[in-house]
Design a protein around this motif. Structure first.
Motif, PDB file in Angstrom:
ATOM      1  N   TYR A 105      11.685 -65.643  26.766  1.00 35.01           N
ATOM      2  CA  TYR A 105      10.622 -66.195  25.922  1.00 35.01           C
ATOM      3  C   TYR A 105      10.875 -67.649  25.529  1.00 35.01           C
ATOM      4  CZ  TYR A 105       8.980 -61.385  25.430  1.00 35.01           C
ATOM      5  OH  TYR A 105       8.488 -60.127  25.681  1.00 35.01           O
ATOM      6  N   CYS A 106      11.866 -68.276  26.121  1.00 38.67           N
ATOM      7  CA  CYS A 106      12.191 -69.651  25.750  1.00 38.67           C
ATOM      8  C   CYS A 106      11.008 -70.581  26.034  1.00 38.67           C
ATOM      9  CB  CYS A 106      13.418 -70.136  26.515  1.00 38.67           C
ATOM     10  SG  CYS A 106      14.957 -69.337  26.015  1.00 38.67           S
ATOM     11  N   PRO A 107      10.683 -71.462  25.084  1.00 40.37           N
ATOM     12  CA  PRO A 107       9.574 -72.397  25.312  1.00 40.37           C
ATOM     13  C   PRO A 107       9.957 -73.449  26.354  1.00 40.37           C
ATOM     14  CG  PRO A 107      10.669 -72.896  23.234  1.00 40.37           C
ATOM     15  CD  PRO A 107      11.266 -71.618  23.742  1.00 40.37           C
ATOM     16  N   PRO A 108       8.974 -74.046  26.996  1.00 41.31           N
ATOM     17  CA  PRO A 108       9.246 -75.027  28.062  1.00 41.31           C
ATOM     18  C   PRO A 108      10.113 -76.184  27.594  1.00 41.31           C
ATOM     19  CG  PRO A 108       6.941 -74.379  28.103  1.00 41.31           C
ATOM     20  CD  PRO A 108       7.528 -73.759  26.879  1.00 41.31           C
ATOM     21  N   GLU A 109       9.908 -76.676  26.367  1.00 33.04           N
ATOM     22  CA  GLU A 109      10.680 -77.834  25.906  1.00 33.04           C
ATOM     23  C   GLU A 109      12.167 -77.506  25.791  1.00 33.04           C
ATOM     24  OE1 GLU A 109       8.421 -76.017  22.362  1.00 33.04           O
ATOM     25  OE2 GLU A 109       8.033 -76.561  24.463  1.00 33.04           O
ATOM     26  N   ARG A 143      12.480 -63.232  16.969  1.00 32.48           N
ATOM     27  CA  ARG A 143      11.854 -64.464  16.512  1.00 32.48           C
ATOM     28  C   ARG A 143      11.234 -65.214  17.681  1.00 32.48           C
ATOM     29  NH1 ARG A 143      15.601 -68.762  13.565  1.00 32.48           N
ATOM     30  NH2 ARG A 143      16.350 -68.934  15.730  1.00 32.48           N
ATOM     31  N   ASP A 144      11.953 -65.314  18.822  1.00 28.36           N
ATOM     32  CA  ASP A 144      11.401 -65.982  20.003  1.00 28.36           C
ATOM     33  C   ASP A 144      10.188 -65.242  20.539  1.00 28.36           C
ATOM     34  OD1 ASP A 144      13.364 -67.864  19.777  1.00 28.36           O
ATOM     35  OD2 ASP A 144      14.576 -67.129  21.458  1.00 28.36           O
ATOM     36  N   ALA A 198       8.109 -63.354  18.813  1.00 30.00           N
ATOM     37  CA  ALA A 198       6.982 -63.530  17.885  1.00 30.00           C
ATOM     38  C   ALA A 198       6.365 -64.915  18.053  1.00 30.00           C
ATOM     39  CB  ALA A 198       7.468 -63.327  16.452  1.00 30.00           C
ATOM     40  N   GLU A 199       7.211 -65.949  18.226  1.00 30.21           N
ATOM     41  CA  GLU A 199       6.694 -67.299  18.398  1.00 30.21           C
ATOM     42  C   GLU A 199       5.905 -67.425  19.695  1.00 30.21           C
ATOM     43  OE1 GLU A 199       5.884 -71.288  17.614  1.00 30.21           O
ATOM     44  OE2 GLU A 199       6.523 -69.618  16.338  1.00 30.21           O
ATOM     45  N   ALA A 200       6.402 -66.782  20.755  1.00 28.58           N
ATOM     46  CA  ALA A 200       5.676 -66.806  22.027  1.00 28.58           C
ATOM     47  C   ALA A 200       4.332 -66.111  21.894  1.00 28.58           C
ATOM     48  CB  ALA A 200       6.519 -66.144  23.125  1.00 28.58           C
ATOM     49  N   ALA A 201       4.312 -64.983  21.175  1.00 29.65           N
ATOM     50  CA  ALA A 201       3.052 -64.261  20.963  1.00 29.65           C
ATOM     51  C   ALA A 201       2.075 -65.103  20.152  1.00 29.65           C
ATOM     52  CB  ALA A 201       3.337 -62.939  20.259  1.00 29.65           C
ATOM     53  N   ARG A 202       2.593 -65.813  19.133  1.00 31.00           N
ATOM     54  CA  ARG A 202       1.728 -66.649  18.302  1.00 31.00           C
ATOM     55  C   ARG A 202       1.093 -67.766  19.129  1.00 31.00           C
ATOM     56  NH1 ARG A 202       1.681 -71.259  15.578  1.00 31.00           N
ATOM     57  NH2 ARG A 202       3.737 -71.879  16.363  1.00 31.00           N
ATOM     58  N   GLN A 203       1.854 -68.318  20.073  1.00 31.48           N
ATOM     59  CA  GLN A 203       1.359 -69.399  20.926  1.00 31.48           C
ATOM     60  C   GLN A 203       0.590 -68.892  22.151  1.00 31.48           C
ATOM     61  OE1 GLN A 203       4.640 -71.913  22.020  1.00 31.48           O
ATOM     62  NE2 GLN A 203       5.220 -72.366  19.893  1.00 31.48           N
ATOM     63  N   GLY A 204       0.534 -67.554  22.319  1.00 29.63           N
ATOM     64  CA  GLY A 204      -0.142 -66.997  23.496  1.00 29.63           C
ATOM     65  C   GLY A 204       0.604 -67.253  24.781  1.00 29.63           C
ATOM     66  N   ARG A 205       1.956 -67.352  24.701  1.00 33.32           N
ATOM     67  CA  ARG A 205       2.800 -67.648  25.849  1.00 33.32           C
ATOM     68  C   ARG A 205       3.396 -66.379  26.416  1.00 33.32           C
ATOM     69  NH1 ARG A 205       7.535 -69.245  25.101  1.00 33.32           N
ATOM     70  NH2 ARG A 205       7.297 -69.903  22.925  1.00 33.32           N
ATOM     71  N   GLU A 206       3.194 -66.151  27.721  1.00 29.83           N
ATOM     72  CA  GLU A 206       3.803 -65.007  28.398  1.00 29.83           C
ATOM     73  C   GLU A 206       5.247 -65.336  28.772  1.00 29.83           C
ATOM     74  OE1 GLU A 206       2.570 -61.987  28.864  1.00 29.83           O
ATOM     75  OE2 GLU A 206       0.712 -62.556  27.837  1.00 29.83           O
ATOM     76  N   ALA A 235       8.719 -65.482  31.089  1.00 31.02           N
ATOM     77  CA  ALA A 235       9.180 -65.467  32.480  1.00 31.02           C
ATOM     78  C   ALA A 235      10.112 -64.274  32.630  1.00 31.02           C
ATOM     79  CB  ALA A 235       9.905 -66.762  32.807  1.00 31.02           C
ATOM     80  N   ILE A 236      10.364 -63.876  33.867  1.00 32.04           N
ATOM     81  CA  ILE A 236      11.321 -62.792  34.142  1.00 32.04           C
ATOM     82  C   ILE A 236      12.515 -63.405  34.856  1.00 32.04           C
ATOM     83  CG2 ILE A 236      11.683 -60.522  35.156  1.00 32.04           C
ATOM     84  CD1 ILE A 236       9.453 -60.619  33.065  1.00 32.04           C
ATOM     85  N   ARG A 237      13.715 -63.156  34.291  1.00 32.19           N
ATOM     86  CA  ARG A 237      14.942 -63.690  34.872  1.00 32.19           C
ATOM     87  C   ARG A 237      15.830 -62.559  35.366  1.00 32.19           C
ATOM     88  NH1 ARG A 237      16.376 -69.065  33.865  1.00 32.19           N
ATOM     89  NH2 ARG A 237      14.987 -70.145  32.399  1.00 32.19           N
ATOM     90  N   LEU A 238      16.551 -62.842  36.454  1.00 35.85           N
ATOM     91  CA  LEU A 238      17.537 -61.916  37.005  1.00 35.85           C
ATOM     92  C   LEU A 238      18.921 -62.341  36.539  1.00 35.85           C
ATOM     93  CD1 LEU A 238      17.906 -59.500  39.031  1.00 35.85           C
ATOM     94  CD2 LEU A 238      18.394 -61.239  40.757  1.00 35.85           C
TER      95      LEU A 238
END
Length: 472
Positions: free
Chosen positions: A109-113, A142-143, A145-153, A155-158
């Protein structure tokens, strides 16, 4: 792996068909044909942000022009399709879900920045080379919830092992070992739901039963990440053969775009009149063990192809001069006469010659120009005398030559018509004497073709008309 040889070429459409990629396609095609295997064309079109419009279609079009057919793929079909990755998305989603269920993968859920900042840190001397710190390996509410608030899906990591080494094997270069700590957890699915290259290539190569992956040494960096994906899915990787990259003087390897106007794209070679056989021949020998035979057919290439003769160097240098030499060889002898005739006709038509005249001139000019031309760019200049209006008494080099030729024929007691018809009938004895005398008087002429060649191109009828108009 199956004993059956199955190899693929899988362009991604980042640029139109670069001429040097002919070598990768050819090696794969020859390998399949040499071992009685299957050659597959697959279009890896999931990285839509990097695709150039129309670039993907340039590959099947170019391969067809080169004579490199495919046994399975677009326009052909096959038992393991579809052969466009964009039509295989459910297969990738299934693999992603399997990895999430097993715990081998997790949602990030890490943001792009934050990811940009981590990547910059990884490039700082003395810092960890991992571009991702594994923060989301442990769920962070927390990450999320913040992603959900911003409407951000997410990524999937291996997950990548924290320590140890990842070892893969190349049939040319031997073991390729990478320290696990140098690798970041691999993004296998972007937030937009599109699976990434390292996952799609593993899924597709497995499901299409690819036995050997043949590619340039730039693919060596992909071996470790893909080995981790194979291992996580419980799959066996194919065998690998990595050949040298083609280095083009003056251009940086790895550049996404190549400049136009330097014969670096296949469509430029085609437009310049290069026979496909010459292109195949040149790239087939570039970085391949030399046995002294510069010109060979595809059948001869198949019969003798051996990967042990491929250079182990990292780079081989492309020489446009050698490519031009190969072009001359084919235009003058090896290319089919029908190819040269069509090339002449197309160039004359493009220069404004009426189609019927272009066809007639091309048919007569083919045996003449094959002895002369080094490239298709010379065609219109060599044939200008035949395509321009004939004006008796003009000061052009062609008119002066014809005038002196007529005078010599009359002095020899022969009419122009008789001399030319004798030439057309194959009687070159008297004609040859006249031509030699004339050329000695002229000290050479500005026209690039000899008089004999001019007559051969024009044909007896037009030659008599021109000669008679200045000689009587």
């Amino acid at each position: 792996m199956s004993d059956e040889v199955r190899v693929r070429f899988a362009p991604n459409g980042e640029m139109p068909f670069p001429s040097f990629i002919t070598r990768t396609i050819l090696y794969s095609w020859l390998f399949a044909r040499r071992h009685g295997g299957t050659f597959i064309l697959r279009l890896d079109d999931t990285d839509v942000d990097r695709q150039m419009p129309g670039a993907l279609q340039s590959y099947p079009d170019g391969m067809r022009w080169l004579g490199l057919d495919w046994d399975e793929g677009p326009e052909v079909g096959g038992a393991y399709g579809p052969y466009r990755q964009s039509e295989r998305l459910p297969l990738y989603q299934q693999a992603v879900q399997e990895l999430l269920t097993s715990g081998a993968a997790y949602r990030c859920y890490c943001p792009p920045e934050r990811l940009v900042a981590l990547a910059a840190q990884a490039r700082t001397p003395g810092r960890s080379s991992r571009a991702y710190d594994g923060r989301c390996r442990t769920p962070n509410r927390r990450d999320q919830a913040e992603a959900a608030r911003q409407g951000r899906e997410p990524a999937i990591r291996l997950r990548v092992p924290d320590e140890g080494v990842i070892t893969s094997h190349d049939l040319i270069r031997g073991p390729i070992t990478v320290a696990a700590e140098s690798l970041s957890d691999i993004v296998i699915c972007r937030p937009d739901g599109w699976a990434t290259y390292h996952l799609t290539v593993v899924v597709d190569d497995t499901m299409m039963r690819i036995s050997h992956v043949i590619r340039g040494v730039e693919g060596l960096s992909n071996m470790a990440p893909q080995a981790i994906v194979y291992r996580a899915l419980g799959l066996e990787p194919p065998l690998y053969l990595h050949h040298p990259l083609v280095r083009i003087p003056g251009f940086v390897i790895g550049e996404r775009f190549l400049p136009r106007g330097h014969l670096l794209y296949l469509d430029e070679l085609k437009a310049a009149g290069y026979p496909p056989e010459a292109v195949i021949n040149y790239y087939g020998l570039l970085g391949y063990g030399d046995d002294g035979q510069d010109v060979r057919t595809l059948a001869e290439m198949i019969e003798s192809f051996d990967f042990a003769r491929v250079s182990r160097k990292e780079f081989v240098n492309q020489s446009l001069e050698k490519l031009a030499w190969m072009n001359r060889v084919y235009l003058r002898s090896a290319a089919p006469a029908t190819f040269v005739e069509e090339l002449i006709r197309d160039r004359l038509s493009a220069a404004g010659t009426e189609d019927r005249s272009a066809r007639a001139i091309a048919a007569r000019a083919t045996p003449v120009l094959r002895r002369r031309i080094s490239s298709a760019d010379e065609i219109t200049g060599l044939l200008r005398f035949a395509t321009t209006d004939w004006v008796p008494g003009s000061a052009s080099p062609e008119a002066q030559v014809w005038a002196k030729m007529a005078a010599e024929a009359v002095a020899a007691g022969q009419s122009p018509a008789a001399t030319i018809r004798a030439l057309a009938a194959g009687d070159r004895g008297e004609y040859g004497r006249i031509v030699r005398t004339l050329l000695a008087q002229l000290g050479g002429a500005d026209t690039p073709l000899s008089l004999a060649e001019c007559i051969e191109v024009l044909g007896p009828g037009e030659s008599v008309r021109r000669w008679s108009s200045v000689g009587n």
